[in-house]
Each structure stands twice: as C-alpha cells, then as structure tokens.
Design a protein around this motif. Sequence first.
Motif, mmCIF file in Angstrom:
data_model
loop_
_atom_site.group_PDB
_atom_site.id
_atom_site.type_symbol
_atom_site.label_atom_id
_atom_site.label_comp_id
_atom_site.label_asym_id
_atom_site.label_seq_id
_atom_site.Cartn_x
_atom_site.Cartn_y
_atom_site.Cartn_z
ATOM 1 N N SER A 69 0.823 -1.206 0.000
ATOM 2 C CA SER A 69 0.000 0.000 0.000
ATOM 3 C C SER A 69 0.861 1.262 0.000
ATOM 4 O O SER A 69 1.860 1.344 0.718
ATOM 5 N N SER A 75 -4.858 -0.663 4.210
ATOM 6 C CA SER A 75 -4.381 -2.033 3.993
ATOM 7 C C SER A 75 -4.765 -2.503 2.592
ATOM 8 O O SER A 75 -5.717 -1.998 1.992
ATOM 9 N N THR A 76 -4.035 -3.473 2.094
ATOM 10 C CA THR A 76 -4.291 -3.984 0.748
ATOM 11 C C THR A 76 -5.598 -4.765 0.666
ATOM 12 O O THR A 76 -6.096 -5.019 -0.427
ATOM 13 N N SER A 77 -6.152 -5.137 1.818
ATOM 14 C CA SER A 77 -7.417 -5.882 1.831
ATOM 15 C C SER A 77 -8.621 -4.970 2.067
ATOM 16 O O SER A 77 -9.755 -5.421 2.117
ATOM 17 N N GLN A 78 -8.365 -3.690 2.191
ATOM 18 C CA GLN A 78 -9.410 -2.722 2.506
ATOM 19 C C GLN A 78 -10.304 -2.453 1.304
ATOM 20 O O GLN A 78 -9.862 -2.505 0.162
ATOM 21 N N TYR A 81 -9.292 -0.364 -1.878
ATOM 22 C CA TYR A 81 -7.831 -0.232 -1.848
ATOM 23 C C TYR A 81 -7.279 0.051 -3.244
ATOM 24 O O TYR A 81 -6.444 0.938 -3.423
#
Length: 291
Positions: A69, A75-78, A81
């Motif tokens: 990120s 976060s990359t899972s948000q 994103y």
Amino acid sequence: MRHKYKRRFVTPGLSLALSAFMMIGMVPANAAPVTPVEPVVVSEAATQTQPTVVTAQDSGPSFPAPPTSPFADVSTSQQFYAEMAWLAGAGVSTGWSEANGSKTYRALQAVSRDAMAAFMYRLSGSPGFVPPAESPFADVSTSQQFYKEMAWLASKGISTGWTEADGFTKTFRALQPVNRDAMAAFLYRLAGSPDYTPPAVSPFADVAASQQFYKEMAWLASTGISTGWTEANGSKTYRALQAVNRDAMAAFMYRFHLNTSPLTIANDHLMDGIAGVRYLEQLTGAGGFGS
C-alpha cells in the motif's frame, strides 16, 4: 488443404469483435488505470443524517493495485484499496505526510470542498490556469490552500457556489464536507454536462425525480460511476445527503476516469486464424467503460 484468414475491426462504442472465417471471438475491454475528495450550483442541499444500513456499497472495475500500500493507514485488503492506490499512482492524491515520514490517506474521513477542488483539478491533468487576483468567492482568500483549484472550478462552471441572502455575494464554503448529491453535480459538469435525459422512474429508491441534482445522480447510475447501496429488501439507494468519504471518492474518481478515457487497443498483432479451428486469441484494451 488449409487456408488462413485474419480480420479485425472495431465497432463504435466499447464493443470489439474479431472474426476469422467460421469463428467469432467476443473481446472484453480491459480497463487500465480511481473510489473519496469533493463539487455545486447556486444552492446545495443541507447536510442531514441518513439511516445507517450495513449493505454493499459502490463497487466497480478492478485495478491491478500494487502489493504494498502507498499509504500507511490503508491495507491492501481494505474496501476500495485498488482505487485509492490508483489515486496515489496517478498523482490525484498525495495524502498527508506524517511526523514519522509516512504517508496516510485517512480513508473514512469526509471529503471537504476545497480538497474536492484539488482532486478534480488534478484528475483533469492539472491544466495551465492562472487564478485571478480577486477571488470569485467572498469566503475564499487568494492566499488560501487550494485557492487556485477552487478558482479553476469556478472558471469552468463546475462550481457556482452559493448565492447568499444579499442576492449577489458568492460563497464556496471550502471546509464543508461534500454531500453525495453535490458530488454527482460536480462530476457531471466535469464531464462537460453531457446530453442526458434522466428516466421518469428514479434508479434509486431514496431519490425522487423532482429532487435537486436528480439528473446528475441518475447520470452517475447510468454510467456505472455509482452503483449505490443494495439494501436488505433488494432496492438500490444513493443516500444523497450523506457526506462522501475519501475512500468512496477514490472509487467515484477511478470510475469517472474509466468512463471518460477513450478505449485503445494494446495488441500489436493477432495470430492467424485457421478455418474450422476455434479461435482463442483476444484483443486487449485500455480505457473505455463497461463490457
């Protein structure tokens, strides 16, 4: 005896077709590299509290986001994103530089109107513009952060601000959050106010056809820039008077970028087709919108 044929063509719009004698291959358009930041006409809807319903929010085409990120607080899972990462990569958002040297985005913070002006100016390629020596808005000084960007919005007619009680004073209300109905108006005007006739029946259960900025909100739905929320009863809602958060604004801007970017074909060449043999080669594209 085998004969080879190769033929390719592009039809108007976003549909691409490839045919090779008895074979036809349907070609999807792969959009290349925006879902929150802030827009208005003479008077805008006042902020109201909307009911909270936990449902699926706006979703859109995916972007191959980086594995790391660009923002310490994202976060990359948000949700959104990819769109927030695209915003950073495209230079539309620089985020905040924190005391420890990291960059943050503050995804769930509402977008203020001055920041929205900056986002839209950068999304348009930061065009050459010399702001006037006298501000077009009574409540915006020429030394204020994002003055140039707010003055640019006014010069393009993207924002007319508010006409105050005296009948001639114009204000911008730079630090006020942008509501979703006003954001629809900003994006519609940024697109050049395209010729569009809104449907008689609203695409959103909570938006009336007589409502301020109905045309602009319906246009967002028609282009896929906004999908709204799917409620528990299956209806779609837009929540027009709800403030736009920065993560959602990233999504809107990413989809707006896709919708207004021309479709281009990335393939340099295609392999030959053989009569009687299924053809699997595909065209790949960038830009455009939809299938």
